[in-house]
Motif scaffolding. Structure first.
Motif, PDB file in Angstrom:
ATOM      1  N   VAL A  90      -7.572  -0.720   0.533  1.00 31.90           N
ATOM      2  CA  VAL A  90      -7.717   0.716   0.780  1.00 31.90           C
ATOM      3  C   VAL A  90      -8.066   0.954   2.239  1.00 31.90           C
ATOM      4  O   VAL A  90      -8.970   0.336   2.781  1.00 31.90           O
TER       5      VAL A  90
ATOM      6  N   ALA B  32      -7.843  -4.671  -4.765  1.00 30.94           N
ATOM      7  CA  ALA B  32      -7.381  -3.443  -4.124  1.00 30.94           C
ATOM      8  C   ALA B  32      -7.453  -3.555  -2.609  1.00 30.94           C
ATOM      9  O   ALA B  32      -8.335  -4.212  -2.051  1.00 30.94           O
TER      10      ALA B  32
ATOM     11  N   LEU C  39       1.676   1.044  -8.530  1.00 32.22           N
ATOM     12  CA  LEU C  39       0.834  -0.117  -8.243  1.00 32.22           C
ATOM     13  C   LEU C  39       1.190  -1.299  -9.134  1.00 32.22           C
ATOM     14  O   LEU C  39       1.185  -2.451  -8.687  1.00 32.22           O
TER      15      LEU C  39
ATOM     16  N   ILE D 180      -8.650   2.659  -6.390  1.00 37.59           N
ATOM     17  CA  ILE D 180      -9.207   1.319  -6.609  1.00 37.59           C
ATOM     18  C   ILE D 180      -9.195   0.993  -8.096  1.00 37.59           C
ATOM     19  O   ILE D 180      -8.822  -0.117  -8.507  1.00 37.59           O
TER      20      ILE D 180
ATOM     21  N   ALA E  47     -12.401  -3.372  -4.137  1.00 35.53           N
ATOM     22  CA  ALA E  47     -11.563  -3.391  -2.939  1.00 35.53           C
ATOM     23  C   ALA E  47     -11.846  -4.670  -2.152  1.00 35.53           C
ATOM     24  O   ALA E  47     -12.971  -4.900  -1.718  1.00 35.53           O
TER      25      ALA E  47
ATOM     26  N   SER F 160       0.814  -1.199   0.000  1.00 35.34           N
ATOM     27  CA  SER F 160       0.000   0.000   0.000  1.00 35.34           C
ATOM     28  C   SER F 160       0.859   1.266   0.000  1.00 35.34           C
ATOM     29  O   SER F 160       1.793   1.391   0.788  1.00 35.34           O
TER      30      SER F 160
ATOM     31  N   GLY G 275      -2.674  -1.209  -3.216  1.00 28.80           N
ATOM     32  CA  GLY G 275      -3.560  -0.077  -3.039  1.00 28.80           C
ATOM     33  C   GLY G 275      -2.941   1.074  -2.302  1.00 28.80           C
ATOM     34  O   GLY G 275      -1.744   1.341  -2.445  1.00 28.80           O
TER      35      GLY G 275
ATOM     36  N   ALA H 272      -5.669   0.265  -9.065  1.00 29.87           N
ATOM     37  CA  ALA H 272      -5.190  -0.983  -8.466  1.00 29.87           C
ATOM     38  C   ALA H 272      -5.753  -2.200  -9.187  1.00 29.87           C
ATOM     39  O   ALA H 272      -5.020  -3.132  -9.543  1.00 29.87           O
TER      40      ALA H 272
END
Length: 287
Positions: free
Chosen positions: A228, A226, A190, A216, A260, A172, A203, A219
Motif C-alpha cells: 500500500v 499487502a 486482487l 489491506i 501490509a 498494485s 494491493g 489483499a
C-alpha cells in the motif's frame, strides 16, 4: 518485517525545481537530468526507504520515439531507469530496486490511467507491455512494481506476461473505495493478481489514504501480503491537484499490523513523510 517504499518521484523532482509536465512526465529527466532522478532516489533512501522505485512509470519505447528519440536511444533510456536506481542503491547494503511498470493509460497521458477501459484490444495492451517488461528484465531489478493499474482487463494481460518473468512482482491497483478505477470489485482484481507465480504482494497505490485499510483486508484475503502506498488524498484533474491533503504517516503502523508488508507513499508524498513512516516502523521491532 515491513519493507519501506519511497514516495512520489514527480513531486520530489518538482521540489528540486523541475517541470515534469508533458507526455513523458518524470521519464523526460532520464534523458535530460538522470543525476536529478538519482538525487531523489538518494533522498528517499536517506529518509529510511528500503526500495527505490524507478522512473519507468511513464517510460516506454513508443513514448520516447513519439517524443523524437530514436528507437535505439529510447531503449537505452528505459534501461537507464533501472541503472540510475541501481547505482544509488549500491551505495549502501540491503537496498532494493523496483522497476516501475505503469499502465497503458500513463503512456497515453490523457488521464485514462485513472479510468481504464481504454477501448483497445488485449493484443494492443500485450504489444505495449511485453517489450517493456523484457527490456527491464535484462537489467536485473530486484522487483517489478506494477503500479496504478485501473482495471481488470489490463491486469489480465499483465498477469499472463508476468508469469513468464522470474522476478518478484508486486501488483498494485488504483482504486476508489473497494472498486477499481474502472468500477470493478477490487477483491476480484486482487485475487487475479495474486495468481502470478512470483508475486510477493498485491494491493493499491495512488489512492486516498482512507481507502487503505479496506484494501489491506481484501489483499490479505487472497493469501498474499499487502502493498500500500497512497497519495496525500488530494484529487488530480485537468493537470492539477486539488483538495486538502490528509496523508497521516502515523497510520502506517496500523497498516503494517493489519498485514501490509510493503508500505510507502505515492503522488505528493515526499521524503519527510517517508522518514516519519520509517520512524513508525521502528515500533514494530521487538513486537
Amino acid at each position: 518485517m515491513v519493507t519501506i517504499l519511497d514516495g512520489g518521484l514527480s513531486n520530489a523532482l518538482e521540489a528540486r525545481g523541475h517541470d515534469v509536465s508533458g507526455a513523458l512526465w518524470t521519464a523526460r529527466l532520464l534523458d535530460e537530468s538522470p543525476e536529478e532522478i538519482a538525487a531523489v532516489h538518494r533522498a528517499y533512501f536517506a529518509a529510511g526507504a528500503d526500495v527505490a522505485t524507478t522512473a519507468g512509470y511513464q517510460a516506454s519505447v513508443p513514448g520516447f520515439v513519439e517524443a523524437g528519440m530514436t528507437q535505439t536511444y529510447a531503449t537505452e533510456l528505459l534501461r537507464r531507469s533501472v541503472r540510475v536506481a541501481r547505482e544509488v542503491a549500491e551505495e549502501a547494503p540491503g537496498r532494493l530496486v523496483a522497476a516501475s511498470i505503469g499502465p497503458y493509460g500513463a503512456y497515453l497521458a490523457d488521464g485514462s490511467e485513472y479510468r481504464g477501459r481504454y477501448g483497445v484490444s488485449a493484443a494492443t495492451l500485450r504489444d505495449f507491455h511485453a517489450p517493456r517488461l523484457a527490456l527491464l528484465e535484462t537489467e536485473d531489478p530486484d522487483l517489478i512494481a506494477v503500479e496504478t493499474i485501473p482495471d481488470v482487463e489490463e491486469a489480465e494481460v499483465l498477469v499472463d506476461l508476468l508469469d513468464d518473468i522470474g522476478l518478484p512482482v508486486w501488483f498494485s491497483y488504483s482504486c476508489t473505495g473497494t472498486r477499481t478505477r474502472a468500477d470493478q470489485p477490487l477483491a476480484d482484481a486482487l485475487a487475479l493478481a495474486a495468481g502470478i507465480r512470483s508475486v510477493v504482494a498485491v494491493g493499491v497505490n495512488c489512492c486516498d489514504p482512507a481507502d487503505v485499510p479496506a484494501a489491506i483486508q481484501l489483499a490479505t484475503a487472497t493469501g498474499e501480503p499487502a502493498v500500500v502506498y497512497p497519495n496525500t488524498g488530494e484529487t488530480y484533474a485537468d493537470g492539477a491537484w486539488t483538495g486538502t491533503p490528509h496523508f497521516r504517516p502515523g497510520e502506517a503502523l496500523s497498516w503494517a499490523r493489519s498485514g501490509a508488508a510493503y508500505v510507502g507513499g505515492c503522488c505528493r508524498v515526499g521524503p519527510a513523510e517517508i522518514a516519519l513512516i520509517a520512524a513508525e516502523m521502528d515500533h514494530l521491532k521487538g513486537e
